[in-house]
Design a protein around this motif. Structure first.
Motif, PDB file in Angstrom:
ATOM      1  N   LEU A  22       9.784 -65.313  39.209  1.00 54.11           N
ATOM      2  CA  LEU A  22       9.166 -66.177  40.591  1.00 54.11           C
ATOM      3  C   LEU A  22       7.709 -65.863  40.019  1.00 54.11           C
ATOM      4  CD1 LEU A  22      11.251 -65.272  43.609  1.00 54.11           C
ATOM      5  CD2 LEU A  22      11.197 -67.588  42.082  1.00 54.11           C
ATOM      6  N   VAL A  23       7.026 -64.843  39.213  1.00 58.38           N
ATOM      7  CA  VAL A  23       6.083 -64.355  38.936  1.00 58.38           C
ATOM      8  C   VAL A  23       5.328 -64.989  37.632  1.00 58.38           C
ATOM      9  CG1 VAL A  23       4.211 -62.496  38.602  1.00 58.38           C
ATOM     10  CG2 VAL A  23       6.172 -62.423  40.391  1.00 58.38           C
ATOM     11  N   GLY A  24       4.532 -65.985  37.572  1.00 59.00           N
ATOM     12  CA  GLY A  24       3.914 -66.563  36.611  1.00 59.00           C
ATOM     13  C   GLY A  24       3.262 -65.474  35.700  1.00 59.00           C
ATOM     14  N   VAL A  25       3.384 -65.636  34.442  1.00 59.68           N
ATOM     15  CA  VAL A  25       2.628 -64.845  33.235  1.00 59.68           C
ATOM     16  C   VAL A  25       1.194 -64.490  33.514  1.00 59.68           C
ATOM     17  CG1 VAL A  25       1.814 -64.760  30.793  1.00 59.68           C
ATOM     18  CG2 VAL A  25       4.016 -65.806  31.332  1.00 59.68           C
ATOM     19  N   GLU A  26       0.191 -65.280  33.817  1.00 62.53           N
ATOM     20  CA  GLU A  26      -0.982 -65.182  34.424  1.00 62.53           C
ATOM     21  C   GLU A  26      -1.199 -64.078  35.625  1.00 62.53           C
ATOM     22  OE1 GLU A  26       0.330 -68.625  36.762  1.00 62.53           O
ATOM     23  OE2 GLU A  26       0.339 -68.006  34.409  1.00 62.53           O
ATOM     24  N   TRP A  66       6.283 -58.285  31.125  1.00 61.73           N
ATOM     25  CA  TRP A  66       5.019 -58.415  30.635  1.00 61.73           C
ATOM     26  C   TRP A  66       4.685 -57.995  29.302  1.00 61.73           C
ATOM     27  CZ3 TRP A  66       1.799 -54.385  29.151  1.00 61.73           C
ATOM     28  CH2 TRP A  66       0.431 -54.687  29.021  1.00 61.73           C
ATOM     29  N   LYS A  67       5.560 -56.751  28.828  1.00 59.48           N
ATOM     30  CA  LYS A  67       5.424 -56.173  27.539  1.00 59.48           C
ATOM     31  C   LYS A  67       5.967 -57.133  26.497  1.00 59.48           C
ATOM     32  CE  LYS A  67       7.334 -52.193  27.400  1.00 59.48           C
ATOM     33  NZ  LYS A  67       8.210 -50.880  27.611  1.00 59.48           N
ATOM     34  N   ASP A  68       6.766 -58.066  26.953  1.00 61.35           N
ATOM     35  CA  ASP A  68       7.677 -58.857  25.945  1.00 61.35           C
ATOM     36  C   ASP A  68       6.910 -60.085  25.794  1.00 61.35           C
ATOM     37  OD1 ASP A  68       9.789 -57.333  25.986  1.00 61.35           O
ATOM     38  OD2 ASP A  68      10.917 -58.151  27.294  1.00 61.35           O
ATOM     39  N   ALA A  69       5.928 -60.436  26.483  1.00 58.81           N
ATOM     40  CA  ALA A  69       4.985 -61.629  26.308  1.00 58.81           C
ATOM     41  C   ALA A  69       3.751 -61.422  25.381  1.00 58.81           C
ATOM     42  CB  ALA A  69       4.588 -62.261  27.880  1.00 58.81           C
ATOM     43  N   THR A  70       3.222 -62.476  24.580  1.00 52.09           N
ATOM     44  CA  THR A  70       1.970 -62.385  24.038  1.00 52.09           C
ATOM     45  C   THR A  70       1.081 -62.440  24.883  1.00 52.09           C
ATOM     46  OG1 THR A  70       3.284 -63.237  21.934  1.00 52.09           O
ATOM     47  CG2 THR A  70       1.040 -63.259  21.883  1.00 52.09           C
ATOM     48  N   ARG A  71      -0.028 -61.497  24.471  1.00 57.36           N
ATOM     49  CA  ARG A  71      -1.226 -61.698  25.611  1.00 57.36           C
ATOM     50  C   ARG A  71      -2.467 -61.436  24.953  1.00 57.36           C
ATOM     51  NH1 ARG A  71       0.826 -62.053  29.609  1.00 57.36           N
ATOM     52  NH2 ARG A  71       0.663 -60.870  31.440  1.00 57.36           N
ATOM     53  N   LYS A  72      -3.722 -62.278  25.445  1.00 61.52           N
ATOM     54  CA  LYS A  72      -4.926 -62.121  24.775  1.00 61.52           C
ATOM     55  C   LYS A  72      -5.678 -60.932  25.227  1.00 61.52           C
ATOM     56  CE  LYS A  72      -5.679 -67.378  25.037  1.00 61.52           C
ATOM     57  NZ  LYS A  72      -6.624 -68.355  25.764  1.00 61.52           N
ATOM     58  N   ASN A  73      -5.578 -60.624  26.572  1.00 62.59           N
ATOM     59  CA  ASN A  73      -6.259 -59.540  27.247  1.00 62.59           C
ATOM     60  C   ASN A  73      -5.315 -58.183  27.340  1.00 62.59           C
ATOM     61  OD1 ASN A  73      -8.592 -61.238  27.610  1.00 62.59           O
ATOM     62  ND2 ASN A  73      -7.620 -61.956  29.404  1.00 62.59           N
ATOM     63  N   SER A  80      -5.554 -51.897  33.171  1.00 59.33           N
ATOM     64  CA  SER A  80      -5.198 -51.893  34.693  1.00 59.33           C
ATOM     65  C   SER A  80      -4.117 -51.503  35.069  1.00 59.33           C
ATOM     66  CB  SER A  80      -5.598 -53.673  34.967  1.00 59.33           C
ATOM     67  OG  SER A  80      -6.868 -53.976  34.606  1.00 59.33           O
ATOM     68  N   ILE A  81      -2.995 -51.807  34.536  1.00 62.28           N
ATOM     69  CA  ILE A  81      -1.853 -51.516  34.836  1.00 62.28           C
ATOM     70  C   ILE A  81      -1.624 -49.890  34.933  1.00 62.28           C
ATOM     71  CG2 ILE A  81       0.848 -51.335  34.365  1.00 62.28           C
ATOM     72  CD1 ILE A  81       0.383 -54.283  33.149  1.00 62.28           C
ATOM     73  N   LEU A  82      -1.791 -49.280  33.753  1.00 59.04           N
ATOM     74  CA  LEU A  82      -1.921 -47.881  33.663  1.00 59.04           C
ATOM     75  C   LEU A  82      -2.371 -47.155  34.851  1.00 59.04           C
ATOM     76  CD1 LEU A  82      -0.517 -45.649  32.123  1.00 59.04           C
ATOM     77  CD2 LEU A  82      -2.369 -45.558  30.470  1.00 59.04           C
ATOM     78  N   GLN A  83      -3.853 -47.657  35.104  1.00 55.54           N
ATOM     79  CA  GLN A  83      -4.463 -47.131  35.961  1.00 55.54           C
ATOM     80  C   GLN A  83      -4.066 -47.091  37.685  1.00 55.54           C
ATOM     81  OE1 GLN A  83      -8.320 -48.781  35.257  1.00 55.54           O
ATOM     82  NE2 GLN A  83      -8.886 -47.353  33.850  1.00 55.54           N
ATOM     83  N   ALA A  84      -3.438 -48.367  37.838  1.00 54.44           N
ATOM     84  CA  ALA A  84      -2.797 -48.535  38.813  1.00 54.44           C
ATOM     85  C   ALA A  84      -1.660 -47.491  39.220  1.00 54.44           C
ATOM     86  CB  ALA A  84      -2.305 -50.134  39.147  1.00 54.44           C
ATOM     87  N   ALA A 112       4.753 -47.666  30.973  1.00 54.12           N
ATOM     88  CA  ALA A 112       3.309 -47.914  30.792  1.00 54.12           C
ATOM     89  C   ALA A 112       2.592 -47.324  29.782  1.00 54.12           C
ATOM     90  CB  ALA A 112       2.713 -47.657  32.065  1.00 54.12           C
ATOM     91  N   ALA A 113       2.757 -46.008  29.379  1.00 53.63           N
ATOM     92  CA  ALA A 113       1.869 -45.315  28.431  1.00 53.63           C
ATOM     93  C   ALA A 113       2.580 -45.905  27.241  1.00 53.63           C
ATOM     94  CB  ALA A 113       2.259 -43.832  28.598  1.00 53.63           C
ATOM     95  N   GLN A 114       3.693 -46.028  26.740  1.00 53.60           N
ATOM     96  CA  GLN A 114       4.110 -46.608  25.579  1.00 53.60           C
ATOM     97  C   GLN A 114       3.460 -48.007  25.275  1.00 53.60           C
ATOM     98  OE1 GLN A 114       8.163 -46.322  26.283  1.00 53.60           O
ATOM     99  NE2 GLN A 114       8.339 -44.293  25.126  1.00 53.60           N
ATOM    100  N   SER A 115       3.338 -48.717  26.500  1.00 50.26           N
ATOM    101  CA  SER A 115       2.749 -50.111  26.275  1.00 50.26           C
ATOM    102  C   SER A 115       1.364 -50.356  26.044  1.00 50.26           C
ATOM    103  CB  SER A 115       3.211 -51.060  27.573  1.00 50.26           C
ATOM    104  OG  SER A 115       2.397 -50.670  28.603  1.00 50.26           O
ATOM    105  N   CYS A 116       0.708 -49.010  26.207  1.00 50.86           N
ATOM    106  CA  CYS A 116      -0.712 -49.014  26.311  1.00 50.86           C
ATOM    107  C   CYS A 116      -0.926 -48.017  25.047  1.00 50.86           C
ATOM    108  CB  CYS A 116      -1.313 -48.447  27.486  1.00 50.86           C
ATOM    109  SG  CYS A 116      -2.944 -48.512  27.442  1.00 50.86           S
ATOM    110  N   ASP A 117      -0.647 -48.222  23.814  1.00 49.90           N
ATOM    111  CA  ASP A 117      -0.765 -47.424  22.890  1.00 49.90           C
ATOM    112  C   ASP A 117      -2.287 -47.105  22.333  1.00 49.90           C
ATOM    113  OD1 ASP A 117      -0.779 -49.982  21.521  1.00 49.90           O
ATOM    114  OD2 ASP A 117       0.662 -49.543  20.233  1.00 49.90           O
ATOM    115  N   THR A 118      -3.181 -48.031  22.791  1.00 55.20           N
ATOM    116  CA  THR A 118      -4.510 -47.799  21.880  1.00 55.20           C
ATOM    117  C   THR A 118      -5.372 -47.560  23.190  1.00 55.20           C
ATOM    118  OG1 THR A 118      -4.770 -50.030  22.738  1.00 55.20           O
ATOM    119  CG2 THR A 118      -4.261 -49.517  20.274  1.00 55.20           C
ATOM    120  N   CYS A 119      -4.756 -47.132  24.659  1.00 56.56           N
ATOM    121  CA  CYS A 119      -5.553 -46.736  25.770  1.00 56.56           C
ATOM    122  C   CYS A 119      -5.867 -44.967  25.595  1.00 56.56           C
ATOM    123  CB  CYS A 119      -5.017 -46.759  27.092  1.00 56.56           C
ATOM    124  SG  CYS A 119      -4.500 -48.576  27.440  1.00 56.56           S
ATOM    125  N   PRO A 120      -7.236 -44.850  25.928  1.00 57.71           N
ATOM    126  CA  PRO A 120      -7.511 -43.395  25.760  1.00 57.71           C
ATOM    127  C   PRO A 120      -6.821 -42.626  27.060  1.00 57.71           C
ATOM    128  CG  PRO A 120      -9.375 -44.714  26.671  1.00 57.71           C
ATOM    129  CD  PRO A 120      -8.323 -45.631  26.310  1.00 57.71           C
TER     130      PRO A 120
END
Length: 155
Positions: A22-26, A66-73, A80-84, A112-120
């Motif tokens: 029900l939730v769009g990719v964007e 979200w992790k399974d989708a290809t994303r530009k940003n 944003s997700i990790l901070q939330a 979330a941490a695994q999906s953010c492998d380049t986040c400080p």
């Protein structure tokens, strides 16, 4: 979704799964952050464990999609997700009296941490997770079952 806080675990899981298509990719990231923002910000606030658990399950399922989708940003969105998620990290600590929601929030933090492998922030999260996982695992009594936590039931 009112049923996301159901006292029945299977209903909470079904609600979380039903939300994903029900939730769009964007809008996945804003929806995840919105769900997290509705959670209690601190342990002193009134917490209904079933609702808390339902929200955690919703975010976990949306995060997987979200992790399974290809994303530009990707980097910006993952931050944003990790901070939330980190903003409500008390849920993963001993301040939360329910080991079920505590353990699932730890799983959410790890995902979330695994999906953010380049986040400080990733290294800080992973180190904190090690300590909390050890504490959670030592606090769960042998034979503990879902629904046996008195604060986990809907009043």
């Amino acid at each position: 979704m009112a049923q996301a806080g159901s006292p029945l675990l299977s209903v909470r899981v079904l609600c979380a799964r039903a939300l994903v298509p029900l939730v769009g990719v964007e809008t996945q990231v804003p929806v995840m952050c919105g769900i997290l923002e509705k959670m209690a910000a601190a342990p002193g606030e009134q917490v209904v464990q079933n609702s808390l658990h339902g929200a955690i399950l919703q975010v976990m399922h949306l995060l997987q999609q979200w992790k399974d989708a290809t994303r530009k940003n990707y980097l910006q969105e993952s931050r944003s997700i990790l901070q939330a998620i980190l903003a409500r990290s008390w849920v993963a600590t001993s301040s939360n009296t329910c080991p079920i929601t505590r353990a699932d929030y730890l799983k959410l933090l790890l995902a979330a941490a695994q999906s953010c492998d380049t986040c400080p922030e990733r290294e800080r999260v992973l180190l904190a997770l090690q300590d909390e996982v050890s504490m959670v695992m030592s606090s769960v009594e042998p034979g503990f079952q879902v629904g046996s936590c008195p604060r986990f039931r809907l009043n």
